[in-house]
Each structure stands twice: as structure tokens, then as C-alpha cells.
Scaffold this motif. Structure first.
Motif, PDB file in Angstrom:
ATOM      1  N   PRO A  13       0.813  -1.225   0.000  1.00 46.27           N
ATOM      2  CA  PRO A  13       0.000   0.000   0.000  1.00 46.27           C
ATOM      3  C   PRO A  13       0.846   1.274   0.000  1.00 46.27           C
ATOM      4  CG  PRO A  13      -0.889  -1.603   1.550  1.00 46.27           C
ATOM      5  CD  PRO A  13       0.434  -2.139   1.107  1.00 46.27           C
ATOM      6  N   SER A  14       2.020   1.196   0.610  1.00 49.65           N
ATOM      7  CA  SER A  14       2.878   2.381   0.646  1.00 49.65           C
ATOM      8  C   SER A  14       3.304   2.786  -0.758  1.00 49.65           C
ATOM      9  CB  SER A  14       4.115   2.116   1.511  1.00 49.65           C
ATOM     10  OG  SER A  14       3.747   1.884   2.856  1.00 49.65           O
ATOM     11  N   LEU A  15       3.717   1.802  -1.559  1.00 49.36           N
ATOM     12  CA  LEU A  15       4.117   2.095  -2.940  1.00 49.36           C
ATOM     13  C   LEU A  15       2.921   2.603  -3.732  1.00 49.36           C
ATOM     14  CD1 LEU A  15       4.299   0.900  -6.093  1.00 49.36           C
ATOM     15  CD2 LEU A  15       6.284   2.080  -5.120  1.00 49.36           C
ATOM     16  N   GLN A  16       1.761   2.018  -3.516  1.00 50.85           N
ATOM     17  CA  GLN A  16       0.564   2.458  -4.234  1.00 50.85           C
ATOM     18  C   GLN A  16       0.228   3.912  -3.901  1.00 50.85           C
ATOM     19  OE1 GLN A  16      -2.381  -0.422  -3.048  1.00 50.85           O
ATOM     20  NE2 GLN A  16      -1.140  -2.149  -3.761  1.00 50.85           N
ATOM     21  N   LEU A  17       0.349   4.270  -2.637  1.00 58.61           N
ATOM     22  CA  LEU A  17       0.078   5.645  -2.234  1.00 58.61           C
ATOM     23  C   LEU A  17       1.094   6.613  -2.829  1.00 58.61           C
ATOM     24  CD1 LEU A  17      -0.867   5.070   1.521  1.00 58.61           C
ATOM     25  CD2 LEU A  17      -2.417   5.709  -0.329  1.00 58.61           C
ATOM     26  N   ASP A  18       2.362   6.190  -2.854  1.00 57.40           N
ATOM     27  CA  ASP A  18       3.408   7.035  -3.440  1.00 57.40           C
ATOM     28  C   ASP A  18       3.160   7.255  -4.928  1.00 57.40           C
ATOM     29  OD1 ASP A  18       4.755   7.394  -1.070  1.00 57.40           O
ATOM     30  OD2 ASP A  18       6.173   5.756  -1.405  1.00 57.40           O
ATOM     31  N   LEU A  19       2.782   6.194  -5.626  1.00 59.50           N
ATOM     32  CA  LEU A  19       2.497   6.333  -7.053  1.00 59.50           C
ATOM     33  C   LEU A  19       1.311   7.272  -7.283  1.00 59.50           C
ATOM     34  CD1 LEU A  19       2.929   2.704  -8.492  1.00 59.50           C
ATOM     35  CD2 LEU A  19       4.440   4.667  -8.821  1.00 59.50           C
ATOM     36  N   MET A  26      11.822   8.461  -6.033  1.00 58.11           N
ATOM     37  CA  MET A  26      13.129   7.955  -5.598  1.00 58.11           C
ATOM     38  C   MET A  26      13.007   7.217  -4.270  1.00 58.11           C
ATOM     39  SD  MET A  26      15.379   8.790  -7.930  1.00 58.11           S
ATOM     40  CE  MET A  26      17.005   8.785  -7.159  1.00 58.11           C
ATOM     41  N   THR A  27      12.269   7.801  -3.337  1.00 59.69           N
ATOM     42  CA  THR A  27      12.083   7.164  -2.044  1.00 59.69           C
ATOM     43  C   THR A  27      11.263   5.886  -2.180  1.00 59.69           C
ATOM     44  OG1 THR A  27      12.183   9.315  -0.939  1.00 59.69           O
ATOM     45  CG2 THR A  27      11.194   7.501   0.289  1.00 59.69           C
ATOM     46  N   ALA A  28      10.242   5.927  -3.012  1.00 60.82           N
ATOM     47  CA  ALA A  28       9.398   4.742  -3.200  1.00 60.82           C
ATOM     48  C   ALA A  28      10.190   3.581  -3.784  1.00 60.82           C
ATOM     49  CB  ALA A  28       8.228   5.092  -4.118  1.00 60.82           C
ATOM     50  N   TYR A  29      11.073   3.868  -4.706  1.00 58.25           N
ATOM     51  CA  TYR A  29      11.852   2.809  -5.358  1.00 58.25           C
ATOM     52  C   TYR A  29      12.827   2.173  -4.384  1.00 58.25           C
ATOM     53  CZ  TYR A  29      14.561   0.474  -9.019  1.00 58.25           C
ATOM     54  OH  TYR A  29      15.196  -0.469  -9.807  1.00 58.25           O
ATOM     55  N   GLY A  30      13.460   2.993  -3.558  1.00 57.39           N
ATOM     56  CA  GLY A  30      14.442   2.482  -2.610  1.00 57.39           C
ATOM     57  C   GLY A  30      15.823   3.032  -2.881  1.00 57.39           C
ATOM     58  N   PRO A  81      18.908   4.487 -14.051  1.00 56.72           N
ATOM     59  CA  PRO A  81      18.515   5.726 -14.747  1.00 56.72           C
ATOM     60  C   PRO A  81      17.780   6.719 -13.858  1.00 56.72           C
ATOM     61  CG  PRO A  81      17.132   3.890 -15.450  1.00 56.72           C
ATOM     62  CD  PRO A  81      18.247   3.310 -14.651  1.00 56.72           C
ATOM     63  N   LEU A  82      17.187   6.243 -12.751  1.00 56.92           N
ATOM     64  CA  LEU A  82      16.455   7.150 -11.882  1.00 56.92           C
ATOM     65  C   LEU A  82      17.348   8.237 -11.302  1.00 56.92           C
ATOM     66  CD1 LEU A  82      14.039   4.817  -9.890  1.00 56.92           C
ATOM     67  CD2 LEU A  82      13.414   6.539 -11.589  1.00 56.92           C
ATOM     68  N   GLN A  83      18.585   7.882 -10.945  1.00 57.75           N
ATOM     69  CA  GLN A  83      19.450   8.896 -10.342  1.00 57.75           C
ATOM     70  C   GLN A  83      19.804   9.995 -11.334  1.00 57.75           C
ATOM     71  OE1 GLN A  83      22.846   9.311 -11.323  1.00 57.75           O
ATOM     72  NE2 GLN A  83      22.728   7.642 -12.822  1.00 57.75           N
ATOM     73  N   ARG A  84      19.897   9.643 -12.608  1.00 62.39           N
ATOM     74  CA  ARG A  84      20.185  10.668 -13.613  1.00 62.39           C
ATOM     75  C   ARG A  84      18.985  11.597 -13.782  1.00 62.39           C
ATOM     76  NH1 ARG A  84      20.500   7.650 -17.553  1.00 62.39           N
ATOM     77  NH2 ARG A  84      18.509   8.141 -18.535  1.00 62.39           N
ATOM     78  N   ILE A  85      17.794  11.009 -13.826  1.00 61.38           N
ATOM     79  CA  ILE A  85      16.588  11.834 -13.939  1.00 61.38           C
ATOM     80  C   ILE A  85      16.445  12.720 -12.710  1.00 61.38           C
ATOM     81  CG2 ILE A  85      14.070  11.783 -14.067  1.00 61.38           C
ATOM     82  CD1 ILE A  85      14.330   9.126 -15.606  1.00 61.38           C
ATOM     83  N   GLN A 113       8.357  22.915  -9.608  1.00 52.65           N
ATOM     84  CA  GLN A 113       8.349  22.395  -8.240  1.00 52.65           C
ATOM     85  C   GLN A 113       7.596  21.070  -8.156  1.00 52.65           C
ATOM     86  OE1 GLN A 113       7.319  25.244  -5.170  1.00 52.65           O
ATOM     87  NE2 GLN A 113       6.410  23.672  -3.885  1.00 52.65           N
ATOM     88  N   LEU A 114       6.460  20.975  -8.833  1.00 52.37           N
ATOM     89  CA  LEU A 114       5.684  19.735  -8.812  1.00 52.37           C
ATOM     90  C   LEU A 114       6.468  18.577  -9.421  1.00 52.37           C
ATOM     91  CD1 LEU A 114       2.199  21.175  -9.812  1.00 52.37           C
ATOM     92  CD2 LEU A 114       2.727  20.015  -7.658  1.00 52.37           C
ATOM     93  N   CYS A 115       7.180  18.838 -10.503  1.00 55.94           N
ATOM     94  CA  CYS A 115       7.990  17.788 -11.123  1.00 55.94           C
ATOM     95  C   CYS A 115       9.088  17.319 -10.167  1.00 55.94           C
ATOM     96  CB  CYS A 115       8.615  18.295 -12.421  1.00 55.94           C
ATOM     97  SG  CYS A 115       7.436  18.525 -13.770  1.00 55.94           S
ATOM     98  N   ARG A 116       9.735  18.273  -9.522  1.00 52.16           N
ATOM     99  CA  ARG A 116      10.795  17.912  -8.572  1.00 52.16           C
ATOM    100  C   ARG A 116      10.230  17.107  -7.411  1.00 52.16           C
ATOM    101  NH1 ARG A 116      12.658  22.800  -7.575  1.00 52.16           N
ATOM    102  NH2 ARG A 116      11.623  23.170  -5.582  1.00 52.16           N
ATOM    103  N   GLU A 117       9.104  17.533  -6.879  1.00 55.61           N
ATOM    104  CA  GLU A 117       8.490  16.809  -5.760  1.00 55.61           C
ATOM    105  C   GLU A 117       8.085  15.402  -6.166  1.00 55.61           C
ATOM    106  OE1 GLU A 117       5.302  19.350  -4.650  1.00 55.61           O
ATOM    107  OE2 GLU A 117       6.569  20.765  -3.542  1.00 55.61           O
ATOM    108  N   ALA A 118       7.542  15.258  -7.366  1.00 56.24           N
ATOM    109  CA  ALA A 118       7.127  13.933  -7.834  1.00 56.24           C
ATOM    110  C   ALA A 118       8.323  12.998  -7.949  1.00 56.24           C
ATOM    111  CB  ALA A 118       6.419  14.053  -9.182  1.00 56.24           C
ATOM    112  N   VAL A 119       9.413  13.493  -8.506  1.00 57.37           N
ATOM    113  CA  VAL A 119      10.596  12.646  -8.667  1.00 57.37           C
ATOM    114  C   VAL A 119      11.178  12.278  -7.306  1.00 57.37           C
ATOM    115  CG1 VAL A 119      12.948  12.565  -9.577  1.00 57.37           C
ATOM    116  CG2 VAL A 119      11.105  13.476 -10.986  1.00 57.37           C
ATOM    117  N   ASP A 120      11.168  13.204  -6.360  1.00 50.93           N
ATOM    118  CA  ASP A 120      11.661  12.889  -5.018  1.00 50.93           C
ATOM    119  C   ASP A 120      10.834  11.767  -4.388  1.00 50.93           C
ATOM    120  OD1 ASP A 120      13.671  14.748  -5.175  1.00 50.93           O
ATOM    121  OD2 ASP A 120      12.648  16.285  -3.988  1.00 50.93           O
TER     122      ASP A 120
END
Length: 400
Positions: free
Chosen positions: A281-287, A345-349, A358-362, A335-342
């Protein structure tokens, strides 16, 4: 170069966005190399150019498409799903071509008559001073930092302060051939590395009068006698420039979201009994939260583009409230794009920060790109707030 529409009609938005989408896999493959080399690969820049995506703002009479701002946004967003740096360059060089298209027809012919894919790098910042007058023009000496696209440009547009006897200097755009300037390697940044946004140096470059364009009249919509009356390019320059940057951030955030969602069924939910991340559920909420931020950002970016296009189609120039809103909305999109990517990143691990991921480059690209000066320092909020109470935001900044 892909074949154009029948009877010389420029390709429309749907066709151009489809061309951009077709490049995604190749751009994604080359993105690590562009990041490491601090410049786009030859294959990437050739792919975008070969698809006609550097012609969006070029006059139709010279082989361009004279596309609207919404098309620029959607094309850059699709390119950004493959590579944020490539999308940034696509947006910036098209914006540079937009400004080149505002020069007299003789100059337009110089830029594009031999090459309809010619690209113009452009920088907005403090104008160079110490300009010398010369017979039929000026001698330009100066340095301009953060010139995105300078490594792939045929022309470079900069701001200069042209001396006027007995009066204050008048700021102009000066258009120079790329082979007349030097590039100083100064772009050593954590993100958007592939943009190669280095410093352009001019040392006594002669710029004829025809390649000087007054700056303030364009910002203020006072284009009569400056721009070809048949030209429908009356969009706010600031709105245009922000759209050229936002597509990259939107595309990058979308690519990060797609990657995390696609990988979720294959990745363990560490420290739990869930079969995989997708079951958590945590990943689902993050998505859900990241998706909402990205979709909100797209809606706001579309609002900016549509407002600029509506004014252009009506033959009008957007008022200062609309233009100030564009800067504020652009800041919110970033700002919204930056917040979404942050969140993603946390959701992925923690492995999202592995250099091979590739996530770290994005993450690096979006974090650097979203902090562009046009989005920062609280200035956009001040401009919009001043306009909302009926004051002129240009008392704070001319970039409205």
C-alpha cells in the motif's frame, strides 16, 4: 529528414509529437553517454534534427513549421521521456529560433535559406556592456554563461547594451554566427549535464545593424515596425522560454514514474512479507501522489501554452497579469515535477541512487533544471502577486 505533408503544408501537432515519441528508445539508450560526456551524442542531436523537431519555430517560407507553443510543449515532453538533456536543448534551440524569426527577413534568410534545420542558441541575462560602435553595426566583446545548446548551434543570440550618444545604452538582441564566437568549457554541474550549457565568448565580433533587434519592444509587445506584420509570433517571450524548459522536466518526471511503476512487480518490498513492491500500500500511495503531481504540472503547463497561443491567434499580446501568471505557473510546474521525482526515488528504494540506475540521472536532471533562475529566488511569486493587486510587475523584473 522525414517527408513533409503534401502540398507544402507543415506537419501538425499530432504528427510532430509522434515523431518525438518514436525517438524515445534511442534517446534513453544514449542518455548515460550524453550525461557522462557533458554534451548530447551525435546520434541524439541528429535524431531530433532529422525528425524535423528543430524546425518548430522556423518560418514556413524557409522550410519551418511555425508551430504553436502547445506543440513545442508536447514535443519537448515526449523527447524528455527519453532524455531530459535532449529535451532541454530541443526547447531552448527552438526558442532561439523563435527569436531569430523575429528579425527582418534578410536576417531570416541568412539563418535558414541554406539550411532549414539551422539552430539558434539563446541566453537571457545581464547584457554585455562596453560595446563599440562601428560603421554599419557594432563590435561585440563579452561573455555569457549558461548558454544551453551552444555546442550544437549554428547561430547564437545574446543581449548587449548598445551605446547611444547622450542617452543610456539600449539593450538589443545581437545575433552572431557560431563560428564567430568561442565556447568556454564551464558546464560542470550535477544535473542536466548533457545540455553542455557552457559560456559563450565574443572578442570584437562585428554585428551588422540588421542583426540587432531591440529587446524591450519585444517584451512589451510593441512589435509594429519591428516584426514583420504578417508574422503571428506575438507570444510573450517569457511564456515561450519557460515552455521550452518545462517540457524537459515534465518528460523526465513522467519517465521516472513509468520506470518505478514498471519495476514495482519485479522488486521486493524490503522488510515486509509483500510479494513485491506493487503489493505494498505504501508504494501504491506514493504512485498516486506522484501521478497527481505530474498530471497537475501538465495541466498548468498546458494552461501557459494555451494562453500564449490564444493571444497569438487573436493577434494580441498577453497583458501583464497573464504574463506574470505564466511565470508563477511555470515555477509551480517545476516544483511539482521535482516533488514527484523525489517521491518516486524514495518509493523505489536506495538502489535508485546507484550510478547504473537511470532514476538517479533523472533525479539530478530534474533537481537542477527545476532550479533554473527563471523559476527561483521568489521572483515569480512577487511578480504575480504585484500583478494581482493591479501594480506593474515590471517594477520588479522586465522578464514578464
Amino acid at each position: 529528414m522525414q517527408s513533409e505533408a503534401v502540398n507544402g503544408v507543415a506537419p501538425g501537432r499530432e504528427e510532430l509529437v509522434a515523431r518525438a515519441a518514436a525517438l524515445r528508445a534511442g534517446l534513453w539508450e544514449d542518455a548515460p553517454q550524453s550525461d557522462g560526456a557533458r554534451r548530447l551524442t551525435g546520434r541524439s542531436i541528429d535524431a531530433v534534427t532529422g525528425a524535423g523537431l528543430m524546425r518548430l519555430m522556423t518560418p514556413q517560407r524557409l522550410g519551418g513549421y511555425a508551430s504553436d507553443i502547445r506543440t513545442l510543449l508536447e514535443v519537448a515532453t515526449e523527447v524528455g521521456r527519453g532524455c531530459s538533456s535532449t529535451a532541454w536543448i530541443t526547447g531552448v534551440l527552438n526558442a532561439g529560433n523563435f527569436v531569430a524569426s523575429l528579425f527582418p527577413r534578410q536576417v531570416q534568410d541568412e539563418v535558414w535559406s541554406l539550411n532549414p534545420d539551422a539552430r539558434t542558441a539563446l541566453v537571457l541575462g545581464m547584457p554585455a556592456r562596453g560595446i563599440e560602435t562601428a560603421d554599419g553595426g557594432v563590435l561585440v566583446t563579452g561573455e555569457w554563461a549558461y548558454v544551453s545548446g551552444s555546442l550544437h548551434a549554428d547561430w547564437v543570440g545574446v543581449l548587449i547594451a548598445v551605446p547611444v550618444p547622450g542617452a543610456d545604452p539600449v539593450v538589443h538582441f545581437a545575433l552572431m554566427r557560431a563560428d564567430e564566437v568561442q565556447i568556454k568549457d564551464t558546464w560542470h554541474f550535477a544535473g542536466m549535464r548533457g545540455t553542455g550549457s557552457n559560456t559563450v565568448v565574443a572578442a570584437g565580433v562585428f554585428v551588422p545593424e540588421r542583426r540587432l533587434l531591440p529587446y524591450l519592444p519585444l517584451l512589451n509587445g510593441e512589435t509594429d515596425g519591428v516584426v514583420d506584420p504578417a508574422h503571428r509570433y506575438r507570444n510573450s517571450l517569457v511564456g515561450l522560454f519557460s515552455i521550452g524548459l518545462l517540457g524537459s522536466l515534465l518528460g523526465g518526471a513522467t519517465a521516472a514514474f513509468d520506470f518505478v511503476r514498471e519495476q514495482a512487480p519485479k522488486r521486493p518490498a524490503a522488510g515486509s512479507r509483500y510479494a513485491n513492491q506493487a503489493e505494498s500500500p505504501s508504494l501504491q500511495l506514493d504512485l498516486a501522489e506522484a501521478a497527481t503531481k505530474i498530471e497537475t504540472a501538465k495541466l498548468l503547463a498546458g494552461k501557459i501554452a494555451d494562453a500564449a497561443d490564444e493571444a497569438a491567434y487573436a493577434g494580441e499580446f498577453a497583458d501583464v497579469l497573464v504574463r506574470a501568471a505564466a511565470r508563477q505557473y511555470s515555477t509551480q510546474v517545476a516544483q511539482l515535477c521535482r516533488e514527484a521525482v523525489d517521491i518516486l526515488m524514495t518509493a523505489y528504494g536506495s538502489s535508485a541512487f546507484n550510478e547504473a540506475n537511470p532514476l538517479q540521472r533523472i533525479w539530478r536532471d530534474v533537481n537542477v533544471g527545476s532550479r533554473h533562475a527563471g523559476f527561483g529566488m521568489g521572483i515569480p511569486q512577487q511578480l504575480y502577486g504585484r500583478a494581482l493587486v493591479g501594480r506593474d510587475p515590471r517594477e520588479i523584473s522586465l522578464l514578464v
